[in-house]
Design a protein around this motif. Structure first.
Motif, short mmCIF file in Angstrom:
data_model
loop_
_atom_site.label_atom_id
_atom_site.label_comp_id
_atom_site.label_asym_id
_atom_site.label_seq_id
_atom_site.Cartn_x
_atom_site.Cartn_y
_atom_site.Cartn_z
N LEU A 226 0.83 -1.19 0.00
CA LEU A 226 0.00 0.00 0.00
C LEU A 226 0.88 1.25 0.00
O LEU A 226 1.71 1.43 0.89
CB LEU A 226 -0.90 0.00 1.24
CG LEU A 226 -1.87 1.17 1.38
CD1 LEU A 226 -2.92 1.14 0.29
CD2 LEU A 226 -2.54 1.15 2.76
N THR A 227 0.70 2.12 -0.99
CA THR A 227 1.51 3.34 -1.09
C THR A 227 0.70 4.60 -0.85
O THR A 227 1.24 5.62 -0.41
CB THR A 227 2.18 3.46 -2.46
OG1 THR A 227 1.17 3.40 -3.49
CG2 THR A 227 3.18 2.33 -2.66
N LYS A 228 -0.60 4.55 -1.12
CA LYS A 228 -1.46 5.71 -0.91
C LYS A 228 -2.82 5.26 -0.42
O LYS A 228 -3.33 4.22 -0.83
CB LYS A 228 -1.65 6.52 -2.21
CG LYS A 228 -0.38 7.17 -2.74
CD LYS A 228 -0.67 7.96 -4.01
CE LYS A 228 0.58 8.57 -4.60
NZ LYS A 228 1.16 9.60 -3.71
N MET A 229 -3.40 6.05 0.47
CA MET A 229 -4.76 5.79 0.93
C MET A 229 -5.47 7.11 1.15
O MET A 229 -4.89 8.05 1.72
CB MET A 229 -4.77 4.98 2.22
CG MET A 229 -6.18 4.66 2.72
SD MET A 229 -6.23 3.64 4.22
CE MET A 229 -5.77 4.85 5.47
N ILE A 230 -6.69 7.19 0.67
CA ILE A 230 -7.54 8.34 0.96
C ILE A 230 -8.62 7.87 1.91
O ILE A 230 -9.32 6.89 1.64
CB ILE A 230 -8.18 8.91 -0.32
CG1 ILE A 230 -7.10 9.33 -1.31
CG2 ILE A 230 -9.07 10.12 0.03
CD1 ILE A 230 -7.64 9.78 -2.66
N GLN A 231 -8.75 8.54 3.03
CA GLN A 231 -9.68 8.17 4.09
C GLN A 231 -10.71 9.29 4.23
O GLN A 231 -10.37 10.44 4.49
CB GLN A 231 -8.91 7.96 5.39
CG GLN A 231 -9.71 7.42 6.55
CD GLN A 231 -8.82 7.20 7.77
OE1 GLN A 231 -7.63 7.51 7.75
NE2 GLN A 231 -9.39 6.66 8.82
N VAL A 232 -11.99 8.95 4.04
CA VAL A 232 -13.06 9.94 4.07
C VAL A 232 -13.92 9.70 5.31
O VAL A 232 -14.31 8.56 5.60
CB VAL A 232 -13.93 9.87 2.81
CG1 VAL A 232 -15.01 10.96 2.83
CG2 VAL A 232 -13.07 10.00 1.56
N GLY A 233 -14.22 10.76 6.05
CA GLY A 233 -15.02 10.62 7.26
C GLY A 233 -16.02 11.73 7.41
O GLY A 233 -16.05 12.69 6.63
N ASN A 234 -16.84 11.60 8.46
CA ASN A 234 -17.84 12.63 8.79
C ASN A 234 -18.72 12.95 7.59
O ASN A 234 -18.93 14.13 7.24
CB ASN A 234 -17.14 13.88 9.32
CG ASN A 234 -18.08 14.80 10.06
OD1 ASN A 234 -19.16 14.40 10.47
ND2 ASN A 234 -17.66 16.05 10.24
N ASN A 235 -19.22 11.89 6.95
CA ASN A 235 -20.11 12.03 5.79
C ASN A 235 -19.51 12.88 4.68
O ASN A 235 -20.20 13.67 4.02
CB ASN A 235 -21.46 12.61 6.23
CG ASN A 235 -22.59 12.20 5.30
OD1 ASN A 235 -22.48 11.22 4.56
ND2 ASN A 235 -23.68 12.94 5.33
N GLY A 236 -18.21 12.70 4.47
CA GLY A 236 -17.55 13.38 3.36
C GLY A 236 -16.92 14.71 3.70
O GLY A 236 -16.24 15.32 2.87
N ASN A 238 -14.60 15.28 6.12
CA ASN A 238 -13.18 15.13 6.47
C ASN A 238 -12.50 14.20 5.47
O ASN A 238 -12.99 13.10 5.21
CB ASN A 238 -13.03 14.56 7.88
CG ASN A 238 -13.50 15.52 8.95
OD1 ASN A 238 -13.53 16.73 8.73
ND2 ASN A 238 -13.87 14.99 10.10
N ILE A 239 -11.37 14.62 4.94
CA ILE A 239 -10.59 13.80 4.02
C ILE A 239 -9.14 13.81 4.47
O ILE A 239 -8.57 14.88 4.73
CB ILE A 239 -10.69 14.31 2.57
CG1 ILE A 239 -12.15 14.32 2.10
CG2 ILE A 239 -9.84 13.44 1.64
CD1 ILE A 239 -12.33 14.88 0.71
N ARG A 260 -7.51 17.66 3.88
CA ARG A 260 -8.22 17.79 2.62
C ARG A 260 -7.62 18.85 1.70
O ARG A 260 -7.80 18.79 0.48
CB ARG A 260 -9.70 18.09 2.86
CG ARG A 260 -9.98 19.41 3.53
CD ARG A 260 -11.48 19.61 3.75
NE ARG A 260 -12.20 19.49 2.49
CZ ARG A 260 -13.28 18.74 2.32
NH1 ARG A 260 -13.76 18.04 3.32
NH2 ARG A 260 -13.88 18.69 1.15
N ASN A 261 -6.89 19.80 2.28
CA ASN A 261 -6.21 20.84 1.49
C ASN A 261 -4.76 20.47 1.19
O ASN A 261 -4.01 21.31 0.72
CB ASN A 261 -6.28 22.18 2.21
CG ASN A 261 -7.70 22.67 2.40
OD1 ASN A 261 -8.50 22.63 1.46
ND2 ASN A 261 -8.02 23.11 3.60
N LYS A 262 -4.40 19.24 1.49
CA LYS A 262 -3.06 18.70 1.27
C LYS A 262 -2.02 19.33 2.20
O LYS A 262 -0.82 19.25 1.94
CB LYS A 262 -2.62 18.85 -0.19
CG LYS A 262 -3.54 18.16 -1.19
CD LYS A 262 -3.53 16.66 -1.00
CE LYS A 262 -4.38 15.96 -2.06
NZ LYS A 262 -3.80 15.98 -3.38
#
Length: 275
Positions: A226-236, A238-239, A260-262
């Motif tokens: 695994l090299t990258k993961m995007i995790q989304v929370g709080n009904n979209g 929080n990223i 979310r703003n990198k």
């Protein structure tokens, strides 16, 4: 810094709120794979140092692997104060028990397996030392004749049970995970895979956007790491973006989290020592 600790413990906490196939079965599989890597490479100790974007918070992790190959001890400290102490106990290469100590709280997770080595039962008990109270949650797993996940029943003290049913393909990959309470479906997760049968996305219906959106997105290197993961929370709302790199022996070398703003949340560097 809560998100940092949550990610570190995803393979310990099989009762993390979320997709049960991912947290229970895939998480356990990854935990046991990591254990095999440690044993194969005769790792004695892994140390990690993480620094938050503002530079004010320093996170340190220390993983100790005794020579008997039956236990792993992991401590997590923030600004030199221990925040978490984790004990993992293995038997015949399988995780049998995890004990997590937090200030005022102790969590014990026990695992049982069927004759084919598949997880059949999981019980997690959380004890609050200040009040003396405790709560237990159990997961009862069922499989079809091919050993593919079929159903999981979750029971929690004082709550209605949750029935989780799975739709799999011809090789056992889970495609759908449906949650039912009192025979009514309350949630559905969809699993998508790359041509190499590696998990690429976990998706569910987003009530705010009124469409299917991912909870997790995964990317891998040629070795399947695994090299990258995007995790989304709080009904979209929080990223979190995660990036990982590895040593040649498969142990993780770095992990970096961004919002979310990198913008940087935390960057962690790991080192290991052999017996």
């Amino acid at each position: 810094m809560r998100i940092f600790f949550l990610f570190l413990l995803i393979t310990y906490y099989s009762f993390v709120n979320g997709q049960y196939y991912y947290s229970d079965l895939m998480g356990l599989q990854q935990t046991q794979k990591n254990f095999e890597i440690l044993r194969k490479n005769k790792i004695k100790e892994i140390s990690g140092t993480g620094t938050a974007a503002e530079g004010a918070v320093k996170i340190q992790t220390l993983t100790e692997v005794p020579t008997d190959g039956k236990r792993i001890v992991k401590s997590i400290s923030e600004n030199n104060r221990t925040k978490e102490l984790v004990y993992q106990y293995f038997e015949m290469g399988r995780l049998k028990k995890t004990i997590v100590h937090n200030p005022g709280v102790e969590t014990t997770i026990e695992y049982q397996y069927n004759g084919k080595g598949l997880l059949s039962y999981l019980a997690s008990t959380v004890k609050d030392s200040s009040s003396g109270s405790s709560i237990t949650e159990t997961h009862h797993w069922e499989y079809n004749n091919n050993g593919f996940p079929k159903k999981m029943i979750k029971k929690t003290m004082g709550m209605d049970s949750l029935s989780v049913e799975f739709l799999t393909d011809s090789i056992g990959l889970v495609l759908e995970e449906g949650w039912f309470k009192k025979d009514k479906k309350i949630e559905t997760f969809y699993y998508y895979y790359l041509p190499e049968n590696r998990l690429s996305d976990i998706v569910k219906f987003n009530t705010k956007a009124q469409k299917l959106l991912p909870d997790f997105v995964f990317e891998y290197d040629q070795k399947g790491q695994l090299t990258k993961m995007i995790q989304v929370g709080n009904n979209g709302r929080n990223i979190t973006y995660w990036d990982y790199s590895y040593f040649s022996n498969g142990l993780r070398e770095t992990e970096i989290a961004r919002d979310r703003n990198k913008n940087l949340i935390i960057s962690t560097q790991y080192q290991f020592e052999k017996h």
